[in-house]
Scaffold this active site. Sequence first.
Site, PDB file in Angstrom:
ATOM      1  N   ILE A 138      -0.169  -3.451   8.599  1.00 13.88           N
ATOM      2  CA  ILE A 138      -0.156  -2.284   9.491  1.00 13.88           C
ATOM      3  C   ILE A 138      -1.021  -1.170   8.900  1.00 13.88           C
ATOM      4  CG2 ILE A 138       1.366  -0.700  10.738  1.00 13.88           C
ATOM      5  CD1 ILE A 138       1.848  -3.613  11.466  1.00 13.88           C
TER       6      ILE A 138
ATOM      7  N   LEU B 299      -0.044   1.649   7.025  1.00 16.12           N
ATOM      8  CA  LEU B 299       0.528   3.002   6.942  1.00 16.12           C
ATOM      9  C   LEU B 299       0.118   3.950   8.073  1.00 16.12           C
ATOM     10  CD1 LEU B 299      -0.048   3.873   3.155  1.00 16.12           C
ATOM     11  CD2 LEU B 299       2.121   3.599   4.258  1.00 16.12           C
TER      12      LEU B 299
ATOM     13  N   CYS C 256       3.213  -0.539  -0.889  1.00 18.73           N
ATOM     14  CA  CYS C 256       2.540  -1.080   0.298  1.00 18.73           C
ATOM     15  C   CYS C 256       1.451  -2.051  -0.128  1.00 18.73           C
ATOM     16  CB  CYS C 256       1.927   0.027   1.141  1.00 18.73           C
ATOM     17  SG  CYS C 256       1.027  -0.669   2.544  1.00 18.73           S
TER      18      CYS C 256
ATOM     19  N   THR D 278       7.251  -6.316   0.825  1.00 23.65           N
ATOM     20  CA  THR D 278       6.754  -7.633   1.242  1.00 23.65           C
ATOM     21  C   THR D 278       5.914  -8.307   0.154  1.00 23.65           C
ATOM     22  OG1 THR D 278       4.934  -6.442   2.275  1.00 23.65           O
ATOM     23  CG2 THR D 278       6.761  -7.070   3.694  1.00 23.65           C
TER      24      THR D 278
END
Length: 304
Positions: A71, A73, A130, A193
């Site tokens: 995605i 952020l 992230c 993740t």
Amino acid sequence: MNEIAIRIGSVEFANPIMVASGTFGYAEEFDGLVDFREIGAVVTKTVTLEPRPGNAPPRIYETAAGMLNSIGLPNVGVKDFIDQKMPFLRTLQSRIVVNVAGVTAKDYVAVVACLDSVPGIDAFELNYSCPNVKQGGMSFSSNAQIAEAVTASVRKETKKPLIAKLTPNVTSISDIGRAVEQGGADALSAINTLVGMAVDVRTRKPRLSTITGGLSGPAIKPIALAKVYELCKSVSIPVVAIGGIMNLHDALEFFMVGAIAVQVGTANFMNPGCAAEITRDLRCYCQQQDLNLSDLIGSLEVDG
Ligand code: RRO
């Protein structure tokens, strides 16, 4: 009454079931679909200092028992978050945890400084993990010294609980956990993740625009359990578990390895009511077994 409330730092959460950052927007998207009263905490999509458009599509791909995302952020930036997203969030009875990220250490400090006095925010989750941005993100939790220093700088800006969200994409997650504890974090959340990839063999192209992305969902639960178990043995602050939690059974596994709370993530895309259902099921389970949550946490029996 069987007790399922928990405490992180100075804040009490009515129950230990949270919704994970990036899987529940800013909650308003789910208005009318879920019973917010049953959600212990809403963890918001990540907020950065400046607005960000996110990565180019395709940025989601479903895999066997999981999901890849890249995605990147996307968010409206801290100023518009306060003006546009907080008015709804502060009407909820759930605790509100704002997930914060930055490209530089100064960004984390600046975002938390902007948000600290905003009514309705109960805690911050520092997103050090992230996998989908070139700068910042994961670098903050793949180096113990940097992770400790950023946490210590943010600590000076707020007395609210700081939860450091860690990546599993490192050699030793417990080294990073101990470092952020040293830096003043009140809790850890893990795991973000795992870096993963999928290929379209017809076009010979990667399924995601960024080639790799973050893998989540039931596919990663056994890895998450092992990482949470390792962290719980390595630090004295509470650990909030994330990774493929779909139902009460999954949540119980994480409580038994030592987690104080869990976050439901990918499951929200299939069933927005999942977290609320797990809370109700947990309450029934504790009543039937005549247990408090504290009887379950860390109750794993290991031979030898
Ligand atoms: O936005 C993302 O691409 C993203 C983030 Br911030 C994160 O922490 N974890 C993830 O899998 N994706």
